[in-house]
Design a protein around this motif. Structure first.
Motif, PDB file in Angstrom:
ATOM      1  N   LEU A 158       0.826  -1.209   0.000  1.00 45.87           N
ATOM      2  CA  LEU A 158       0.000   0.000   0.000  1.00 45.87           C
ATOM      3  C   LEU A 158       0.862   1.262   0.000  1.00 45.87           C
ATOM      4  O   LEU A 158       0.460   2.303   0.493  1.00 45.87           O
ATOM      5  CB  LEU A 158      -0.938  -0.006   1.212  1.00 45.87           C
ATOM      6  CG  LEU A 158      -1.980  -1.127   1.245  1.00 45.87           C
ATOM      7  CD1 LEU A 158      -2.724  -1.126   2.578  1.00 45.87           C
ATOM      8  CD2 LEU A 158      -2.957  -0.989   0.087  1.00 45.87           C
ATOM      9  N   ASN A 159       2.089   1.136  -0.515  1.00 47.94           N
ATOM     10  CA  ASN A 159       2.986   2.282  -0.665  1.00 47.94           C
ATOM     11  C   ASN A 159       3.450   2.857   0.667  1.00 47.94           C
ATOM     12  O   ASN A 159       3.945   3.972   0.735  1.00 47.94           O
ATOM     13  CB  ASN A 159       2.317   3.377  -1.502  1.00 47.94           C
ATOM     14  CG  ASN A 159       3.325   4.154  -2.335  1.00 47.94           C
ATOM     15  OD1 ASN A 159       4.266   3.587  -2.874  1.00 47.94           O
ATOM     16  ND2 ASN A 159       3.134   5.462  -2.449  1.00 47.94           N
ATOM     17  N   GLY A 160       3.272   2.097   1.744  1.00 43.49           N
ATOM     18  CA  GLY A 160       3.687   2.568   3.056  1.00 43.49           C
ATOM     19  C   GLY A 160       2.572   3.177   3.875  1.00 43.49           C
ATOM     20  O   GLY A 160       2.781   3.581   5.024  1.00 43.49           O
ATOM     21  N   HIS A 161       1.355   3.236   3.333  1.00 45.60           N
ATOM     22  CA  HIS A 161       0.246   3.894   4.019  1.00 45.60           C
ATOM     23  C   HIS A 161      -0.193   3.152   5.277  1.00 45.60           C
ATOM     24  O   HIS A 161      -0.788   3.748   6.172  1.00 45.60           O
ATOM     25  CB  HIS A 161      -0.946   4.045   3.073  1.00 45.60           C
ATOM     26  CG  HIS A 161      -0.695   4.997   1.955  1.00 45.60           C
ATOM     27  ND1 HIS A 161      -1.682   5.372   1.071  1.00 45.60           N
ATOM     28  CD2 HIS A 161       0.427   5.659   1.571  1.00 45.60           C
ATOM     29  CE1 HIS A 161      -1.172   6.234   0.187  1.00 45.60           C
ATOM     30  NE2 HIS A 161       0.103   6.404   0.467  1.00 45.60           N
ATOM     31  N   ASN A 242       7.935  -4.979   2.379  1.00 46.15           N
ATOM     32  CA  ASN A 242       9.001  -4.176   2.987  1.00 46.15           C
ATOM     33  C   ASN A 242       9.622  -3.205   1.977  1.00 46.15           C
ATOM     34  O   ASN A 242      10.019  -2.089   2.338  1.00 46.15           O
ATOM     35  CB  ASN A 242      10.058  -5.126   3.557  1.00 46.15           C
ATOM     36  CG  ASN A 242      11.272  -4.428   4.117  1.00 46.15           C
ATOM     37  OD1 ASN A 242      12.315  -4.372   3.461  1.00 46.15           O
ATOM     38  ND2 ASN A 242      11.154  -3.900   5.319  1.00 46.15           N
ATOM     39  N   ALA A 243       9.671  -3.616   0.720  1.00 49.62           N
ATOM     40  CA  ALA A 243      10.311  -2.798  -0.312  1.00 49.62           C
ATOM     41  C   ALA A 243       9.402  -1.725  -0.891  1.00 49.62           C
ATOM     42  O   ALA A 243       9.849  -0.924  -1.719  1.00 49.62           O
ATOM     43  CB  ALA A 243      10.817  -3.698  -1.444  1.00 49.62           C
ATOM     44  N   ASN A 244       8.122  -1.686  -0.454  1.00 50.45           N
ATOM     45  CA  ASN A 244       7.199  -0.715  -1.050  1.00 50.45           C
ATOM     46  C   ASN A 244       6.854   0.429  -0.096  1.00 50.45           C
ATOM     47  O   ASN A 244       5.961   1.225  -0.359  1.00 50.45           O
ATOM     48  CB  ASN A 244       5.941  -1.437  -1.532  1.00 50.45           C
ATOM     49  CG  ASN A 244       4.738  -1.294  -0.619  1.00 50.45           C
ATOM     50  OD1 ASN A 244       3.694  -0.786  -1.018  1.00 50.45           O
ATOM     51  ND2 ASN A 244       4.850  -1.756   0.620  1.00 50.45           N
ATOM     52  N   LEU A 264       9.970   7.856   4.508  1.00 50.15           N
ATOM     53  CA  LEU A 264       9.935   6.403   4.683  1.00 50.15           C
ATOM     54  C   LEU A 264      10.911   5.700   3.751  1.00 50.15           C
ATOM     55  O   LEU A 264      11.401   4.615   4.060  1.00 50.15           O
ATOM     56  CB  LEU A 264       8.524   5.868   4.454  1.00 50.15           C
ATOM     57  CG  LEU A 264       7.611   5.794   5.680  1.00 50.15           C
ATOM     58  CD1 LEU A 264       7.345   7.174   6.259  1.00 50.15           C
ATOM     59  CD2 LEU A 264       6.298   5.110   5.326  1.00 50.15           C
ATOM     60  N   VAL A 265      11.202   6.330   2.606  1.00 51.69           N
ATOM     61  CA  VAL A 265      12.142   5.707   1.666  1.00 51.69           C
ATOM     62  C   VAL A 265      13.489   5.501   2.331  1.00 51.69           C
ATOM     63  O   VAL A 265      14.111   4.436   2.208  1.00 51.69           O
ATOM     64  CB  VAL A 265      12.283   6.558   0.392  1.00 51.69           C
ATOM     65  CG1 VAL A 265      13.398   6.019  -0.488  1.00 51.69           C
ATOM     66  CG2 VAL A 265      10.970   6.587  -0.374  1.00 51.69           C
ATOM     67  N   GLU A 266      13.958   6.508   3.053  1.00 54.62           N
ATOM     68  CA  GLU A 266      15.243   6.400   3.737  1.00 54.62           C
ATOM     69  C   GLU A 266      15.114   5.718   5.095  1.00 54.62           C
ATOM     70  O   GLU A 266      16.030   5.048   5.556  1.00 54.62           O
ATOM     71  CB  GLU A 266      15.859   7.793   3.924  1.00 54.62           C
ATOM     72  CG  GLU A 266      16.274   8.466   2.635  1.00 54.62           C
ATOM     73  CD  GLU A 266      17.377   7.698   1.914  1.00 54.62           C
ATOM     74  OE1 GLU A 266      18.241   7.115   2.600  1.00 54.62           O
ATOM     75  OE2 GLU A 266      17.353   7.676   0.672  1.00 54.62           O
ATOM     76  N   GLY A 267      13.948   5.880   5.726  1.00 52.76           N
ATOM     77  CA  GLY A 267      13.803   5.381   7.090  1.00 52.76           C
ATOM     78  C   GLY A 267      13.439   3.916   7.199  1.00 52.76           C
ATOM     79  O   GLY A 267      13.928   3.212   8.102  1.00 52.76           O
ATOM     80  N   LEU A 268      12.573   3.431   6.290  1.00 46.18           N
ATOM     81  CA  LEU A 268      12.035   2.077   6.426  1.00 46.18           C
ATOM     82  C   LEU A 268      12.220   1.197   5.198  1.00 46.18           C
ATOM     83  O   LEU A 268      12.402  -0.018   5.332  1.00 46.18           O
ATOM     84  CB  LEU A 268      10.530   2.145   6.741  1.00 46.18           C
ATOM     85  CG  LEU A 268      10.096   2.834   8.036  1.00 46.18           C
ATOM     86  CD1 LEU A 268       8.572   2.781   8.152  1.00 46.18           C
ATOM     87  CD2 LEU A 268      10.741   2.196   9.262  1.00 46.18           C
ATOM     88  N   CYS A 269      12.124   1.760   4.018  1.00 48.47           N
ATOM     89  CA  CYS A 269      12.037   0.970   2.789  1.00 48.47           C
ATOM     90  C   CYS A 269      13.246   0.048   2.612  1.00 48.47           C
ATOM     91  O   CYS A 269      14.398   0.506   2.602  1.00 48.47           O
ATOM     92  CB  CYS A 269      11.921   1.906   1.592  1.00 48.47           C
ATOM     93  SG  CYS A 269      11.608   1.037   0.040  1.00 48.47           S
ATOM     94  N   GLY A 270      12.969  -1.246   2.504  1.00 48.18           N
ATOM     95  CA  GLY A 270      14.025  -2.218   2.271  1.00 48.18           C
ATOM     96  C   GLY A 270      14.892  -2.531   3.462  1.00 48.18           C
ATOM     97  O   GLY A 270      15.937  -3.171   3.317  1.00 48.18           O
TER      98      GLY A 270
END
Length: 284
Positions: A158-161, A242-244, A264-270
């Protein structure tokens, strides 16, 4: 290397939910055969299960990451070290400037908080190295990972939502009948599956197990703060979810959260967080 059978793709099946009356390991054992049977009933394949003692900790508010740390404390230290409560962890996170209400949008900050509060060491990992993740899970380390939670709390995209944190409490691998013989001396036969005896785990066993692991035949057993039920999710679905993780949900009030630079891209993604006892060296 042991040949891995291709009879089932874990990413294409999801075990259905069913209420669990008890929350102790006994209750988990009662639920586990149901989860396994739901995805396989072939007499030619068998499950090898690694499961660590665990009990759920329910979250109150947006504290899923802190609850995951609390459960990781019990997994790492048992009753030797008193579990860090989510409320205590919230206070520490607020003092460090990591969180306002319990949200944790940085895997790096969650790692730092965990190391400080749990008397452990840790590293950031990605789901590209599945063999390292599985070997660490077998040998008693704790993997905490963010993912998008669907309505039943299973991984989705869900794109991190709906970003949420979970912690691994074990793993499951499906093998053909001919490949199971090596593992039987290290297991208790539970009928529907073979359960690894943690007193018999040696480096050679861990190596042999991880050599057989693929995304298509392996699931992680997980807990998180929104359910007392054990989750059993495929490595593939977890990795993709996890990658989305790209952005907070539109319903989230940004001023009520601490979101790291890069979002979230830097904080959580992947990213995932692996925690180990300080005196434990991971078996390879």
């Amino acid at each position: 290397m042991i040949p891995v059978p291709p009879p089932i793709n874990a990413a294409q099946v999801q075990p259905p939910s069913r209420p669990v009356k008890r929350t102790s390991v006994t209750g988990v054992d009662n639920r586990l055969p149901y989860l396994l049977t739901a995805i396989n009933n072939s007499p030619d394949t068998h499950f090898i299960v690694c499961l660590h003692d665990s009990e759920p900790v329910m979250q109150d508010g947006p504290m899923c990451g802190l609850v995951a740390i609390s459960m990781a404390c019990s997994l790492l230290h048992g009753k030797v070290l008193e579990s860090a409560s989510p409320n205590e962890l919230l206070l520490k996170a607020q003092q460090q400037g990591y969180s306002k209400q319990g949200e944790m949008f940085s895997a790096e900050q969650l790692l730092s908080l965990s190391e400080e509060q749990l008397q452990c060491s840790g590293v950031l990992l990605t789901f590209d190295n599945i063999k390292s993740i599985i070997s660490s899970t077998i040998t008693g380390s704790s993997l905490l990972f963010p993912y998008d939670a669907d309505k039943d709390h299973s991984p989705c995209q869900l794109n991190g939502h709906k970003a949420h944190w979970a912690v691994t409490v074990g793993c499951v691998m499906l093998l053909s009948k001919k490949d199971i013989d090596y593992f039987i001396p290290f297991c208790d036969n539970k009928g529907e599956y073979y359960l690894l005896d943690r007193t018999k785990i040696i480096p050679q066993l861990v190596t042999r197990y991880t050599e057989s692991v693929t995304e298509a035949n392996t699931w992680l057993l997980c807990r998180h703060g929104k359910s007392r039920h054990l989750g059993m999710w495929s490595l593939s679905n977890i990795r993709q979810s996890n990658a989305n993780l790209k952005e907070p949900g539109p319903s989230r009030i940004v001023d009520d959260c601490i979101i790291p630079a890069g979002g979230l891209v830097e904080g959580l993604c992947g990213k995932a967080v692996l925690l180990q006892k300080k005196y434990t060296t991971e078996m390879k």
